[in-house]
Design a protein around this motif. Sequence first.
Motif, mmCIF file in Angstrom:
data_model
loop_
_atom_site.group_PDB
_atom_site.id
_atom_site.type_symbol
_atom_site.label_atom_id
_atom_site.label_comp_id
_atom_site.label_asym_id
_atom_site.label_seq_id
_atom_site.Cartn_x
_atom_site.Cartn_y
_atom_site.Cartn_z
ATOM 1 N N ALA A 135 4.758 7.624 -3.938
ATOM 2 C CA ALA A 135 4.072 6.728 -2.998
ATOM 3 C C ALA A 135 4.706 5.342 -2.936
ATOM 4 O O ALA A 135 4.905 4.793 -1.846
ATOM 5 N N GLU A 136 5.039 4.777 -4.088
ATOM 6 C CA GLU A 136 5.558 3.405 -4.103
ATOM 7 C C GLU A 136 6.868 3.294 -3.329
ATOM 8 O O GLU A 136 7.025 2.414 -2.473
ATOM 9 N N VAL A 139 6.264 3.985 0.578
ATOM 10 C CA VAL A 139 5.664 2.868 1.309
ATOM 11 C C VAL A 139 6.668 1.723 1.468
ATOM 12 O O VAL A 139 6.778 1.117 2.547
ATOM 13 N N GLY A 156 -2.053 10.836 -1.166
ATOM 14 C CA GLY A 156 -2.131 9.565 -1.870
ATOM 15 C C GLY A 156 -3.541 8.989 -1.904
ATOM 16 O O GLY A 156 -4.519 9.627 -1.506
ATOM 17 N N SER A 157 -3.615 7.758 -2.359
ATOM 18 C CA SER A 157 -4.895 7.069 -2.494
ATOM 19 C C SER A 157 -5.318 6.439 -1.175
ATOM 20 O O SER A 157 -4.530 6.332 -0.225
ATOM 21 N N GLU A 159 -5.912 3.361 -0.843
ATOM 22 C CA GLU A 159 -5.142 2.115 -0.754
ATOM 23 C C GLU A 159 -3.771 2.368 -0.126
ATOM 24 O O GLU A 159 -3.300 1.595 0.717
ATOM 25 N N THR A 160 -3.121 3.460 -0.553
ATOM 26 C CA THR A 160 -1.822 3.810 0.024
ATOM 27 C C THR A 160 -1.966 4.149 1.498
ATOM 28 O O THR A 160 -1.131 3.760 2.325
ATOM 29 N N GLU A 163 -2.015 1.038 3.518
ATOM 30 C CA GLU A 163 -0.686 0.426 3.634
ATOM 31 C C GLU A 163 0.148 1.137 4.693
ATOM 32 O O GLU A 163 0.883 0.506 5.461
#
Length: 254
Positions: A135-136, A139, A156-157, A159-160, A163
């Motif tokens: 994910a990091e 994004v 993913g979450s 929060e993701t 984004e």
Amino acid sequence: MNIFDTHAHYADSAFDGDREKVLAELPDKGVKLVMLAASSIEDSRENALLAEKYDYIYAAAGVHPESVDETPADYIDTLKKIIASEPKIKAVGEIGLDYHYEGFDREKQIRFFREQLALAKELDMPVIVHSRNAAEDTVEILKEYRPKGVVHCFSGSAETAKEIIKTGMYIGFTGVLTFKNAKKALKALEAVPLDRLLMETDCPYMAPEPFRGKRCDSSMIPCTAAKAAEVKGVDVEELLDITCRNGMEMYGII
């Protein structure tokens, strides 16, 4: 009922025994459109052939992160030729990052991801993005390129998801929404506005309940849509109509 399965793999060997039968019957089961995602150069070619044969099928061409090691160095030129050969190819994908299995080459995956994002920009096409346990990096790269397109089979979450939505992309959900352990996916779904939501199967994988464990196909999307509609507080028919329009807009299908 307007079903748009925005991510399917009908070139997969799981359909070798009855592919024509399955594809011939889908329109009678309410399936209006299908987008075929590719995993390799060969897959991209096969998708183009299926799109040419069936009016309701469209295709994408691209190299999946798990296919980078067996892909020749001149693959971008090959993808350009495939895309140019079939007007029903509407996206570059599926492309992205997959850090799930041991032994993955992170730098090579990132290079392929960037190269195919650049190709999509050059051709003014949307992308179909695969992201698993990455994910990091996903994004960060999407923020850099800001492509049109979708992050499919979202895992993913919330929060993701937020984004990704900020970059202007869509998010696709599969039958995972119907699984008993789907709390994370359902939380992410809550964070996705209806105008950024897509429905997909990722067939032959990810069959929703009550078909879990069986070969999936596009006719099963109403099961996933029913769960999504419950979470979003809308009628199933309305959700299918909205997500169909979203997919048509994103892929430029008129």
